[in-house]
Design an enzyme around this catalytic site. Sequence first.
Site, mmCIF file in Angstrom:
data_model
loop_
_atom_site.group_PDB
_atom_site.id
_atom_site.type_symbol
_atom_site.label_atom_id
_atom_site.label_comp_id
_atom_site.label_asym_id
_atom_site.label_seq_id
_atom_site.Cartn_x
_atom_site.Cartn_y
_atom_site.Cartn_z
ATOM 1 N N HIS A 333 -29.009 76.340 -13.656
ATOM 2 C CA HIS A 333 -29.075 76.588 -15.097
ATOM 3 C C HIS A 333 -28.449 77.931 -15.440
ATOM 4 C CE1 HIS A 333 -31.117 77.103 -19.101
ATOM 5 N NE2 HIS A 333 -30.841 75.821 -19.159
ATOM 6 N N CYS A 334 -28.595 78.905 -14.553
ATOM 7 C CA CYS A 334 -28.120 80.263 -14.809
ATOM 8 C C CYS A 334 -26.596 80.374 -14.858
ATOM 9 C CB CYS A 334 -28.636 81.221 -13.749
ATOM 10 S SG CYS A 334 -30.420 81.196 -13.508
#
Length: 344
Positions: A333-334
């Site tokens: 997600h990052c």
Amino acid sequence: MSWRMPAETARHERTWMAFPSEGPTLGDSGAEREEAYEAWTAVAHAVAEFEPVTMLVDPTERGRAARMLGDGVAQVEAPVDEYWMRDHGPTFVVDDERPGALGAVDWTFNGWGDHAWSEWRKSAEHARIIAELVGAELVSSALVNEGGGIHVDGEGTVLLTETVQLDPRRNPYADRARVEAEMARTIGATTAVWLPRGLTRDYDEFGTNGHVDIVATIASPGRMLLHRQDSPEHPDFEVTRELRAHLSEQTDAAGRRFEILDLPAPAAVRDDEGLVDWSYVNHLVVNGGVIACGFGDERADAAARDILEAAYPGRTAVTVDARPLFARGGGIHCITQQQPEVAR
């Protein structure tokens, strides 16, 4: 204008990423650097099976990116120092009163609190660069914030962490009211749910000080996925139980208490650097799928896929080894940022 950040489950136009470039995050040895390139590439290829991917590539990495990414990932040349696109890239918003309008929130980015090790000044321009590329209206913000520090349900609820948005290294003069007012102005959040803290390792020297996107996410309005650590020898055993108790008392923008679904952590408690923060919460929802973090734990990885597919009906969960990402400070997600689809 009335901007609103859609839920991650809304249909995407594409996903944005940034290709790694030389620097402290990449690694000290040739093998470590190659591991990072391969990890970012693996995520890009996994996402590209579901939706278009565009990768910002530093001029120094053009040859490597072209060779590794191939024709399936669009590449745009731009200066890159940090490459955690969720955090320094734009947060996309829409205006329900103007069909087809796309906005790009340009949070102030200072390398997660202007640490001595962070190299962020080039990537702090990514929101503006991408906004221009896609024709989005730039929504400038003086608030120091990162995309990994928020999660929304698309209906007015935002998850925040006291140790992120109220971090004196980020926003020394902010209080809850000021942060909430800026969330309302930029992403249309009318209800803020504050977490008191994040996971233990995230407070190490190279951590973000409590990003919510490895702790909790709103899978659908009223339903939350929450990281759970089951090993009593890990301090997050107590942390995640305290967070669960706290979040079970919170309500969303519609006044509902959250139904909380646990996402148990893999069995490993430590890596070469110490206690891990390996979390299946750090997944990316894409068109028709979920790109899930894998940790080399076949049983736990499979269980996480089952939970994610149940939480996101009609989507196929695909696992990508996220250990090289977490070793560098984040997860799937990052390093990704979704651009919602809007009618043109």
